[in-house]
Structure formats: C-alpha cells, structure tokens
Design a protein around this motif. Sequence first.
Motif, short mmCIF file in Angstrom:
data_model
loop_
_atom_site.label_atom_id
_atom_site.label_comp_id
_atom_site.label_asym_id
_atom_site.label_seq_id
_atom_site.Cartn_x
_atom_site.Cartn_y
_atom_site.Cartn_z
N LEU A 1 -15.51 2.63 1.09
CA LEU A 1 -14.59 2.08 1.98
C LEU A 1 -14.57 0.56 1.84
O LEU A 1 -13.53 -0.07 1.72
N VAL A 2 -15.86 -0.06 1.53
CA VAL A 2 -15.77 -1.57 1.23
C VAL A 2 -15.11 -1.63 -0.02
O VAL A 2 -14.41 -2.71 -0.27
N ALA A 3 -15.46 -0.76 -0.89
CA ALA A 3 -14.65 -1.01 -2.38
C ALA A 3 -13.19 -0.77 -2.19
O ALA A 3 -12.37 -1.61 -2.97
N ALA A 4 -12.65 -0.08 -1.45
CA ALA A 4 -11.34 0.01 -1.36
C ALA A 4 -10.62 -1.07 -0.66
O ALA A 4 -9.48 -1.69 -1.11
N LEU A 5 -11.55 -1.42 0.42
CA LEU A 5 -10.75 -2.86 1.33
C LEU A 5 -10.67 -4.15 0.50
O LEU A 5 -10.10 -4.84 0.29
N GLY A 6 -12.20 -4.30 -0.57
CA GLY A 6 -12.19 -5.42 -1.36
C GLY A 6 -11.44 -5.62 -2.64
O GLY A 6 -10.69 -6.52 -2.85
N THR A 7 -11.28 -4.37 -3.46
CA THR A 7 -10.64 -4.52 -4.52
C THR A 7 -9.62 -3.29 -4.79
O THR A 7 -9.06 -3.25 -5.77
N GLY A 8 -9.49 -2.81 -3.79
CA GLY A 8 -8.15 -1.73 -3.76
C GLY A 8 -8.63 -0.59 -4.68
O GLY A 8 -7.67 0.05 -5.02
N LYS A 9 -9.67 -0.08 -4.64
CA LYS A 9 -10.27 0.69 -5.58
C LYS A 9 -9.78 2.40 -4.66
O LYS A 9 -10.05 2.37 -3.68
N GLY A 10 -9.58 3.23 -5.51
CA GLY A 10 -8.97 4.35 -5.00
C GLY A 10 -7.72 4.51 -4.45
O GLY A 10 -7.13 5.73 -4.19
N PHE A 11 -6.79 3.43 -4.29
CA PHE A 11 -5.49 3.59 -3.83
C PHE A 11 -4.52 4.06 -5.08
O PHE A 11 -4.65 3.32 -6.09
N LYS A 12 -3.72 4.70 -5.03
CA LYS A 12 -2.74 5.14 -5.73
C LYS A 12 -1.26 4.52 -5.71
O LYS A 12 -0.74 4.14 -4.60
N ILE A 13 -0.82 3.89 -6.89
CA ILE A 13 0.56 3.04 -6.96
C ILE A 13 1.74 4.00 -7.41
O ILE A 13 1.54 4.50 -8.23
N ARG A 14 2.73 4.01 -6.44
CA ARG A 14 3.95 4.91 -6.44
C ARG A 14 4.61 4.30 -7.58
O ARG A 14 5.12 3.06 -7.27
N ALA A 15 5.24 4.83 -8.47
CA ALA A 15 6.13 4.40 -9.45
C ALA A 15 7.59 4.46 -8.83
O ALA A 15 8.05 5.41 -8.17
N GLN A 16 8.39 3.37 -9.01
CA GLN A 16 9.90 3.34 -8.48
C GLN A 16 10.73 4.31 -9.26
O GLN A 16 10.59 4.30 -10.45
N PRO A 17 11.67 4.90 -8.71
CA PRO A 17 12.66 5.82 -9.22
C PRO A 17 13.72 4.75 -10.29
O PRO A 17 13.90 3.84 -9.93
N PRO A 18 14.00 5.67 -11.35
CA PRO A 18 14.74 4.74 -12.31
C PRO A 18 16.23 4.59 -11.65
O PRO A 18 16.74 5.53 -10.91
N GLY A 19 17.17 3.60 -11.94
CA GLY A 19 18.35 3.33 -11.41
C GLY A 19 18.73 1.57 -11.09
O GLY A 19 17.67 1.03 -11.24
#
Length: 238
Positions: free
Chosen positions: A183-201
């Motif tokens: 939890l500390v790593a996720a809040l401090g460095t964003g570790k573990g979060f998945k970045i969603r890719a934007q659809p083409p258009g």
Amino acid sequence: MQREERVMDATLDAVLQRVVDIKGSLQELLVKIEREGEQGDWPSYLNSFSVISAQIYTLMKLLKNEKTPILRNYLTLPLQLNAESDEKLLVATEGRVPSFSHDFVPNMLRTKPEPDMEQKHQALEAKMAQVNSDTAQKQINIHNRVVKHVMDLVNTAREEWETETAARTSQPQTCSLNETQILVAALGTGKGFKIRAQPPGPSPTIQQPPPQISTASKAVSAVKTNIKAATSIHPYSR
C-alpha cells in the motif's frame, strides 16, 4: 568385580571429559573478559554463560543417572608415592603438581574441609548449641515463612508472565506487513497501478463560444460620427 571396575572406569572417563569441557569454556570466558574488558559484547558473554550452564547440567545429569555408580561409596588411596618429578602427572595437572609426594597427598586427597572452614563450622555449631530449642524452632518457622512468601511471589510473577505471553501470542493478527508495504509503495510511487491505453481515433475538439461584440465599442464609434457631422455645418457660413 571386573564388570564394576569397567563401569567405574567408563564413568570416570565420562566425568573427566565433562569436567575438561567445563574447564575449557571457563578459560575461554576468562580470556575474553581479560581481552575485551568493559568494551565486551554482552550477548557474547550471555552465550558463553549459556554454554557453561548447559555443560554443568550435562555433568549433573550424568552423575544422577541410575547406571552411574555412587562415587561417594568409593575411597581414593595413593598406590605409590614418589618424590621424583613425574612428566605425566605434570601434564595432567598443567604444571601444578610436579610429583605425587608426601607433601601433596594431604592436599590432593583431602576428605575434610580446610582448617579455616572447619573452625568456622565448629564456631557455628557451638553457637547453635547455645540457642534454646524453642527459639531455634521459632527462627526456623519464621525463615520457612519468609522463604515460602518469596516463592509465592516468584511463582505468581511467573504465572502472570506466562499468561501475558500466551495472550500476546494468541491474539488474532489485524495487520499484514506485506500488505502495508504494498500500500505504501502504491501511494508513494504508483507501483501496482495499471495505465489504460486510449482507443485510436480523432481527438475530441473543444468548442469555443462565438466572440461577442461589446456595446462600448459601438457607442464610441457613434459618438465620433456625430462629431464629424456637426463640424461640417457652420452657423455663420452664410
């Protein structure tokens, strides 16, 4: 008879080995104290004391064993006295006893306490003989009560300590060190979060409102026009 002698020899060898081990541990501890002094490592000293305590316990367990003959039932007598130096005896005693002569026998095979201790013991016995039996019994009873009270305090403290230890170990775990670190790593460095890719258009455009013409500019232009028209007509032009 031969079987008893073999058992006695084996017992003496085992006892001698245990005593040698204890002696070696004591020598190591003394050397450590002399070298390190006040700068010594306390946990290291505790380990040395634990080793010595375990060795003494092993020796006492050997002596109390049922198969071990009772050594107090046997007598030690010198078979041969020699005033000349004995190398084996010198090695066995680490240079303390050069020969088993008449001078060393009373000290090495002493069955009575030393004269100073014997005098103190006799003085205590004489003092005990002077005390009345009733007074002595009262003192014994008082001493037994004090000892019992101290033992009760020690047992109560031990039971409380064991109860606290058991309660501390039986409490359910309410947190997890692993999850806290995640939890500390996720809040401090964003570790573990998945970045969603934007659809083409085409990217969405932002509609801007049409520009508005301010009324103040209209009023200014009108005033200028009127002024120009007024100046073209002169009242005295006739």
